[in-house]
Write a protein that holds these residues in place. Structure first.
Motif, PDB file in Angstrom:
ATOM      1  N   ALA A   1       0.772  -1.550   0.267  1.00 36.94           N
ATOM      2  CA  ALA A   1       0.211  -0.102   0.134  1.00 36.94           C
ATOM      3  C   ALA A   1       0.796   1.643   0.103  1.00 36.94           C
ATOM      4  O   ALA A   1       0.364   2.357  -0.538  1.00 36.94           O
TER       5      ALA A   1
ATOM      6  N   ARG B   1       2.257   1.624  -3.755  1.00 39.95           N
ATOM      7  CA  ARG B   1       0.991   2.292  -4.800  1.00 39.95           C
ATOM      8  C   ARG B   1       0.891   3.719  -4.574  1.00 39.95           C
ATOM      9  O   ARG B   1       0.494   4.430  -4.640  1.00 39.95           O
TER      10      ARG B   1
ATOM     11  N   VAL C   1       3.070   1.017 -10.641  1.00 39.98           N
ATOM     12  CA  VAL C   1       4.014   0.620  -9.137  1.00 39.98           C
ATOM     13  C   VAL C   1       4.975  -0.363  -9.285  1.00 39.98           C
ATOM     14  O   VAL C   1       6.139   0.195  -8.617  1.00 39.98           O
TER      15      VAL C   1
ATOM     16  N   ASP D   1       9.914  -8.509   0.309  1.00 42.25           N
ATOM     17  CA  ASP D   1      11.074  -8.384   0.981  1.00 42.25           C
ATOM     18  C   ASP D   1      11.405  -8.063   1.953  1.00 42.25           C
ATOM     19  O   ASP D   1      12.370  -7.614   2.388  1.00 42.25           O
TER      20      ASP D   1
HETATM   21  O1   DC Z   1       1.753  -6.098  -2.161  1.00 41.93           O
HETATM   22  P1   DC Z   1       0.853  -5.217  -3.232  1.00 41.93           P
HETATM   23  O2   DC Z   1       0.524  -6.461  -4.531  1.00 41.93           O
HETATM   24  O3   DC Z   1      -0.154  -4.525  -3.513  1.00 41.93           O
HETATM   25  O4   DC Z   1       2.229  -4.458  -4.027  1.00 41.93           O
HETATM   26  C1   DC Z   1       2.095  -3.759  -4.958  1.00 41.93           C
HETATM   27  C2   DC Z   1       3.644  -3.859  -5.528  1.00 41.93           C
HETATM   28  O5   DC Z   1       4.547  -2.934  -4.545  1.00 41.93           O
HETATM   29  C3   DC Z   1       4.471  -4.887  -5.959  1.00 41.93           C
HETATM   30  O6   DC Z   1       3.363  -5.715  -7.559  1.00 41.93           O
HETATM   31  C4   DC Z   1       5.111  -4.601  -6.312  1.00 41.93           C
HETATM   32  C5   DC Z   1       5.377  -3.793  -5.086  1.00 41.93           C
HETATM   33  N1   DC Z   1       5.912  -3.750  -3.868  1.00 41.93           N
HETATM   34  C6   DC Z   1       6.912  -4.157  -3.407  1.00 41.93           C
HETATM   35  O7   DC Z   1       8.391  -3.950  -4.346  1.00 41.93           O
HETATM   36  N2   DC Z   1       7.678  -4.072  -1.977  1.00 41.93           N
HETATM   37  C7   DC Z   1       7.137  -4.586  -1.002  1.00 41.93           C
HETATM   38  N3   DC Z   1       7.807  -5.195   0.266  1.00 41.93           N
HETATM   39  C8   DC Z   1       5.710  -4.705  -0.915  1.00 41.93           C
HETATM   40  C9   DC Z   1       5.462  -4.621  -2.672  1.00 41.93           C
END
Ligand code: DC
Length: 222
Positions: A37, A40, A99, A132
């Motif tokens: 989020a 995003r 994103v 991560d």
């Molecule tokens: O979990 P989500 O689909 O809402 O995450 C959206 C995007 O954010 C995902 O495609 C990759 C990125 N993301 C990231 O790179 N590292 C994170 N810890 C969480 C999300």
């Protein structure tokens, strides 16, 4: 389990992380941190400001001047961008497809990780979900889980989730998005999505939310 434990839940889009992480946090009285989020919200700001997504410098600059807050509100997590509630807007397909352009930038990831560590360490126990968390943000987390599911199931879940939220999307669009995010999340140079060596893998393909939540709680309460 120690009261101020960190629980890391990683996995690809549609693996069931968000729903389960929220439930686990609720059951334990822990803070729930949806790190996706945060990425995003920053993406939404870049879109609103008309920032060119191929301009890494402009995106990094933007991230330095952005305030992102997560606030729990009943069963929902509210996301605030510069004090404005953007909880719904950040789920749009435009944000979802863009994103990855921003999530692959090292400086932005470092800023996000810093904020996530501050939130987690400052809490009396937190469940963080993302890509991560167990590998980079909290490599010393007390518990690490890696959720996965078949590609078809993940697409189906994402489709139903967006439909429920009132977005009009086709299954084909979702399939293309999940496929491209898988590639980008898993192959980016900085903090790619991968299972931490000491993470417990849960294949959620044929499991209900209650079953996955129960499995995680069973592990952390031992
Ligand atoms: O979990 P989500 O689909 O809402 O995450 C959206 C995007 O954010 C995902 O495609 C990759 C990125 N993301 C990231 O790179 N590292 C994170 N810890 C969480 C999300």
């Amino acid at each position: 389990m120690k009261k101020n434990s960190i629980i890391a839940i990683d996995g690809p889009a549609g693996s069931g992380k968000s729903t389960v992480a929220k439930e686990v946090a609720k059951k334990l009285g822990f803070l729930y941190i949806d790190t996706g989020a945060m990425y995003r919200a920053l993406t939404l700001k870049a879109i609103n400001k008309g920032v060119d997504f191929s301009d890494a410098g402009a995106l990094i600059e933007l991230s330095k001047n952005t305030d992102i807050e997560l606030k729990e509100s009943g069963d929902y997590l509210k996301v605030y961008l510069d004090k404005k509630d953007v909880s719904h807007k950040i789920r749009s397909m435009e944000v979802t497809t863009k994103v990855k352009l921003l999530a692959s930038l090292k400086d932005i990831r470092e800023n996000m990780a810093k904020l996530q560590r501050k939130l987690g360490s400052g809490s009396s126990g937190a469940v963080l979900e993302g890509r991560d968390i167990g590998t980079v943000v909290f490599p010393d987390a007390a518990y690490k889980f890696y959720l996965d599911a078949s590609f078809e199931k993940r697409v189906e879940r994402r489709f139903l989730e967006l439909k429920e939220k009132g977005f009009s999307v086709s299954p084909e669009e979702i399939e293309a998005d999940v496929r491209s995010r898988d590639v980008s999340d898993m192959t980016r140079k900085v903090a790619p999505l991968k299972k931490a060596e000491d993470a417990k893998v849960i294949d959620t393909t044929d499991m209900t939310i209650e079953e996955v939540t129960g499995k995680i709680l069973g592990t952390v309460k031992k």
